[in-house]
Design a protein around this motif. Sequence first.
Motif, PDB file in Angstrom:
ATOM      1  N   LYS A 176       0.822  -1.207   0.000  1.00 53.75           N
ATOM      2  CA  LYS A 176       0.000   0.000   0.000  1.00 53.75           C
ATOM      3  C   LYS A 176       0.861   1.264   0.000  1.00 53.75           C
ATOM      4  O   LYS A 176       0.615   2.192  -0.771  1.00 53.75           O
ATOM      5  CB  LYS A 176      -0.933  -0.013   1.202  1.00 53.75           C
ATOM      6  CG  LYS A 176      -1.849   1.176   1.287  1.00 53.75           C
ATOM      7  CD  LYS A 176      -2.784   1.078   2.476  1.00 53.75           C
ATOM      8  CE  LYS A 176      -3.754   2.248   2.502  1.00 53.75           C
ATOM      9  NZ  LYS A 176      -4.727   2.117   3.599  1.00 53.75           N
ATOM     10  N   SER A 182      -3.036   7.306  -6.480  1.00 52.32           N
ATOM     11  CA  SER A 182      -4.212   6.999  -5.657  1.00 52.32           C
ATOM     12  C   SER A 182      -5.286   6.323  -6.511  1.00 52.32           C
ATOM     13  O   SER A 182      -6.073   5.530  -5.999  1.00 52.32           O
ATOM     14  CB  SER A 182      -4.761   8.259  -4.999  1.00 52.32           C
ATOM     15  OG  SER A 182      -5.100   9.221  -5.968  1.00 52.32           O
ATOM     16  N   SER A 223      -7.021   2.778  -5.579  1.00 48.23           N
ATOM     17  CA  SER A 223      -8.474   2.699  -5.392  1.00 48.23           C
ATOM     18  C   SER A 223      -9.059   1.356  -5.859  1.00 48.23           C
ATOM     19  O   SER A 223     -10.169   1.008  -5.477  1.00 48.23           O
ATOM     20  CB  SER A 223      -9.170   3.843  -6.126  1.00 48.23           C
ATOM     21  OG  SER A 223      -9.139   3.645  -7.536  1.00 48.23           O
ATOM     22  N   HIS A 224      -8.319   0.600  -6.639  1.00 49.31           N
ATOM     23  CA  HIS A 224      -8.784  -0.719  -7.094  1.00 49.31           C
ATOM     24  C   HIS A 224      -8.613  -1.782  -6.015  1.00 49.31           C
ATOM     25  O   HIS A 224      -9.011  -2.936  -6.214  1.00 49.31           O
ATOM     26  CB  HIS A 224      -8.038  -1.136  -8.364  1.00 49.31           C
ATOM     27  CG  HIS A 224      -8.331  -0.236  -9.527  1.00 49.31           C
ATOM     28  ND1 HIS A 224      -9.526  -0.266 -10.210  1.00 49.31           N
ATOM     29  CD2 HIS A 224      -7.592   0.741 -10.094  1.00 49.31           C
ATOM     30  CE1 HIS A 224      -9.504   0.639 -11.165  1.00 49.31           C
ATOM     31  NE2 HIS A 224      -8.341   1.273 -11.110  1.00 49.31           N
ATOM     32  N   TYR A 225      -8.031  -1.433  -4.897  1.00 49.36           N
ATOM     33  CA  TYR A 225      -7.757  -2.379  -3.811  1.00 49.36           C
ATOM     34  C   TYR A 225      -8.472  -1.958  -2.529  1.00 49.36           C
ATOM     35  O   TYR A 225      -7.874  -1.883  -1.466  1.00 49.36           O
ATOM     36  CB  TYR A 225      -6.245  -2.485  -3.565  1.00 49.36           C
ATOM     37  CG  TYR A 225      -5.504  -3.074  -4.733  1.00 49.36           C
ATOM     38  CD1 TYR A 225      -5.472  -4.448  -4.931  1.00 49.36           C
ATOM     39  CD2 TYR A 225      -4.844  -2.258  -5.644  1.00 49.36           C
ATOM     40  CE1 TYR A 225      -4.801  -4.995  -5.999  1.00 49.36           C
ATOM     41  CE2 TYR A 225      -4.163  -2.801  -6.723  1.00 49.36           C
ATOM     42  CZ  TYR A 225      -4.146  -4.164  -6.894  1.00 49.36           C
ATOM     43  OH  TYR A 225      -3.475  -4.705  -7.962  1.00 49.36           O
ATOM     44  N   LYS A 226      -9.767  -1.715  -2.613  1.00 47.63           N
ATOM     45  CA  LYS A 226     -10.546  -1.285  -1.448  1.00 47.63           C
ATOM     46  C   LYS A 226     -10.469  -2.296  -0.303  1.00 47.63           C
ATOM     47  O   LYS A 226     -10.475  -1.937   0.861  1.00 47.63           O
ATOM     48  CB  LYS A 226     -11.988  -1.026  -1.857  1.00 47.63           C
ATOM     49  CG  LYS A 226     -12.134   0.212  -2.743  1.00 47.63           C
ATOM     50  CD  LYS A 226     -13.574   0.464  -3.100  1.00 47.63           C
ATOM     51  CE  LYS A 226     -13.851   1.629  -3.987  1.00 47.63           C
ATOM     52  NZ  LYS A 226     -12.843   2.236  -4.760  1.00 47.63           N
ATOM     53  N   ALA A 227     -10.387  -3.578  -0.648  1.00 46.10           N
ATOM     54  CA  ALA A 227     -10.290  -4.632   0.372  1.00 46.10           C
ATOM     55  C   ALA A 227      -8.843  -4.895   0.786  1.00 46.10           C
ATOM     56  O   ALA A 227      -8.585  -5.796   1.579  1.00 46.10           O
ATOM     57  CB  ALA A 227     -10.922  -5.925  -0.146  1.00 46.10           C
ATOM     58  N   GLU A 228      -7.920  -4.099   0.244  1.00 49.69           N
ATOM     59  CA  GLU A 228      -6.495  -4.249   0.521  1.00 49.69           C
ATOM     60  C   GLU A 228      -5.995  -5.657   0.220  1.00 49.69           C
ATOM     61  O   GLU A 228      -5.108  -6.187   0.887  1.00 49.69           O
ATOM     62  CB  GLU A 228      -6.163  -3.806   1.945  1.00 49.69           C
ATOM     63  CG  GLU A 228      -6.462  -2.331   2.166  1.00 49.69           C
ATOM     64  CD  GLU A 228      -5.934  -1.771   3.469  1.00 49.69           C
ATOM     65  OE1 GLU A 228      -5.181  -2.460   4.182  1.00 49.69           O
ATOM     66  OE2 GLU A 228      -6.292  -0.617   3.776  1.00 49.69           O
TER      67      GLU A 228
END
Length: 108
Positions: free
Chosen positions: A77, A83, A87-92
């Motif tokens: 991250k 950014s 934003s494509h990795y909301k669930a990390e």
Amino acid sequence: QRYTAEFADSGDTVTLSFFPEEYRSALSFCGSHSGGDYDKAKETGLTPIATDSGAVTFREAKLVLEGKKLYRDVLKKESFISSEALSHYKAEDYHYVYVYEITDAYLK
């Protein structure tokens, strides 16, 4: 979580296959459906074949690059500069990143 990661982790080689425009719909199917749920070759009519080293590609590909795995890590991250990309990795649930040395190329 990502079905393709199993293939990338299990072998030392990878193929990157580039197709003519006429295969756009087949590739759209492949990009939007998991190989864990579908036999993509059967669903799209693409023909799996082996390269000289035994790696898998597709007969219909116009260009194939074959590579040897050199490095693997998880995207972090704190290393994202964009950014928008983050934003494509909301669930990390970050992808792996791989580095390969290109060892062969096949052109139709």
